[in-house]
Design an enzyme around this catalytic site. Structure first.
Site, PDB file in Angstrom:
ATOM      1  N   GLY A  72      43.130  37.841  50.331  1.00  0.00           N
ATOM      2  CA  GLY A  72      44.310  38.737  50.809  1.00  0.00           C
ATOM      3  C   GLY A  72      43.941  40.124  50.327  1.00  0.00           C
ATOM      4  N   CYS A 132      44.279  38.846  41.757  1.00  0.00           N
ATOM      5  CA  CYS A 132      44.076  39.910  42.427  1.00  0.00           C
ATOM      6  C   CYS A 132      42.953  40.651  42.290  1.00  0.00           C
ATOM      7  CB  CYS A 132      45.331  40.827  42.104  1.00  0.00           C
ATOM      8  SG  CYS A 132      45.743  42.267  43.181  1.00  0.00           S
ATOM      9  N   LEU A 133      42.426  41.149  43.528  1.00  0.00           N
ATOM     10  CA  LEU A 133      41.185  42.006  43.442  1.00  0.00           C
ATOM     11  C   LEU A 133      41.365  43.159  42.950  1.00  0.00           C
ATOM     12  CD1 LEU A 133      40.120  41.328  47.353  1.00  0.00           C
ATOM     13  CD2 LEU A 133      39.228  40.276  45.205  1.00  0.00           C
ATOM     14  N   HIS A 138      52.639  38.131  47.900  1.00  0.00           N
ATOM     15  CA  HIS A 138      51.716  38.963  47.116  1.00  0.00           C
ATOM     16  C   HIS A 138      51.300  40.219  47.803  1.00  0.00           C
ATOM     17  CE1 HIS A 138      48.272  39.168  44.151  1.00  0.00           C
ATOM     18  NE2 HIS A 138      47.948  39.888  44.948  1.00  0.00           N
ATOM     19  N   GLU A 139      51.072  39.949  49.034  1.00  0.00           N
ATOM     20  CA  GLU A 139      50.309  41.303  49.872  1.00  0.00           C
ATOM     21  C   GLU A 139      51.360  42.220  50.104  1.00  0.00           C
ATOM     22  OE1 GLU A 139      47.444  41.471  49.473  1.00  0.00           O
ATOM     23  OE2 GLU A 139      46.699  39.635  48.999  1.00  0.00           O
ATOM     24  N   HIS A 150      52.494  44.420  47.412  1.00  0.00           N
ATOM     25  CA  HIS A 150      51.349  45.432  47.326  1.00  0.00           C
ATOM     26  C   HIS A 150      52.226  46.733  47.945  1.00  0.00           C
ATOM     27  CE1 HIS A 150      47.782  44.261  44.778  1.00  0.00           C
ATOM     28  NE2 HIS A 150      47.705  43.249  45.515  1.00  0.00           N
ATOM     29  N   GLN A 205      45.612  48.872  48.320  1.00  0.00           N
ATOM     30  CA  GLN A 205      44.424  48.668  47.354  1.00  0.00           C
ATOM     31  C   GLN A 205      42.990  49.198  47.674  1.00  0.00           C
ATOM     32  OE1 GLN A 205      45.073  43.975  47.912  1.00  0.00           O
ATOM     33  NE2 GLN A 205      44.371  44.247  45.894  1.00  0.00           N
TER      34      GLN A 205
HETATM   35 NI    NI Z   1      46.421  41.588  45.120  1.00  0.00          NI
END
Ligand code: NI
Length: 170
Positions: free
Chosen positions: A46, A95-96, A137-138, A141, A51
């Site tokens: 995701g 998370c990236l 989660h997304e 963000h 991000q």
């Molecule tokens: Ni994330």
């Protein structure tokens, strides 16, 4: 399509509330495709626009791409809103934007999300288990929230100290 640089914490752009999308037009589709490319390149499931430094309410999810031989089938949602949430699930998240860190987070186990798809059409998506986790989660963000905002303050402050040090060392 282009692979975009992914911001890592701490970065104030990850804490901003993203702006709603007026419509999903060609330039937004370009962003969606670049986000998918970026997510696949980073082997994530995701990605949210903040991000990659874009303060717009757009998310991209593909739970299965990590499996070998799986066809890419990304879900894009602009202006996602959780209209229903129920149950409880605990999942080890990563998370990236926080490389090499995972922690267990408790979230709703089933959510229904409304938004716009890649063709600017309204979309309703039901997610359970990992998809429910990923959607929450997304969407977090987009509200300037990271999964580590759900863990204990002590754990989070230890992690942030480490991340800050790593950045200063770069
Ligand atoms: Ni994330």
């Amino acid at each position: 399509m282009a692979v975009l640089p992914i911001l890592t914490a701490p970065d104030r752009r990850l804490k901003q509330i993203a702006k709603p999308v007026a419509e999903v037009n060609d330039s937004l589709r370009q962003l969606m495709d670049d986000m998918a490319e970026t997510m696949y390149a980073a082997v994530g499931i995701g990605l949210a626009a903040p991000q990659v430094g874009i303060s717009q309410r757009v998310i991209c999810i593909d739970l299965n791409h990590a499996h070998e031989g799986h066809e890419k089938n990304p879900i894009f949602i602009a202006n996602p809103v959780i209209v229903h949430a129920e149950g409880e699930i605990c999942w080890k998240e990563g998370c990236l934007s926080i490389p090499e860190y995972t922690a267990e987070v408790t979230r709703s186990s089933r959510v229904i999300v409304h938004g716009l798809d890649r063709n600017n059409q309204s979309l309703t998506l039901e997610g359970t288990e990992l998809l429910a986790v990923c959607l929450q989660h997304e969407i977090d963000h987009l509200n300037g929230k990271l999964f580590i905002d759900h863990i204990s303050m002590l754990k989070r402050s230890m992690l942030m100290k480490k991340l800050k040090k790593q950045k200063e060392g770069d």
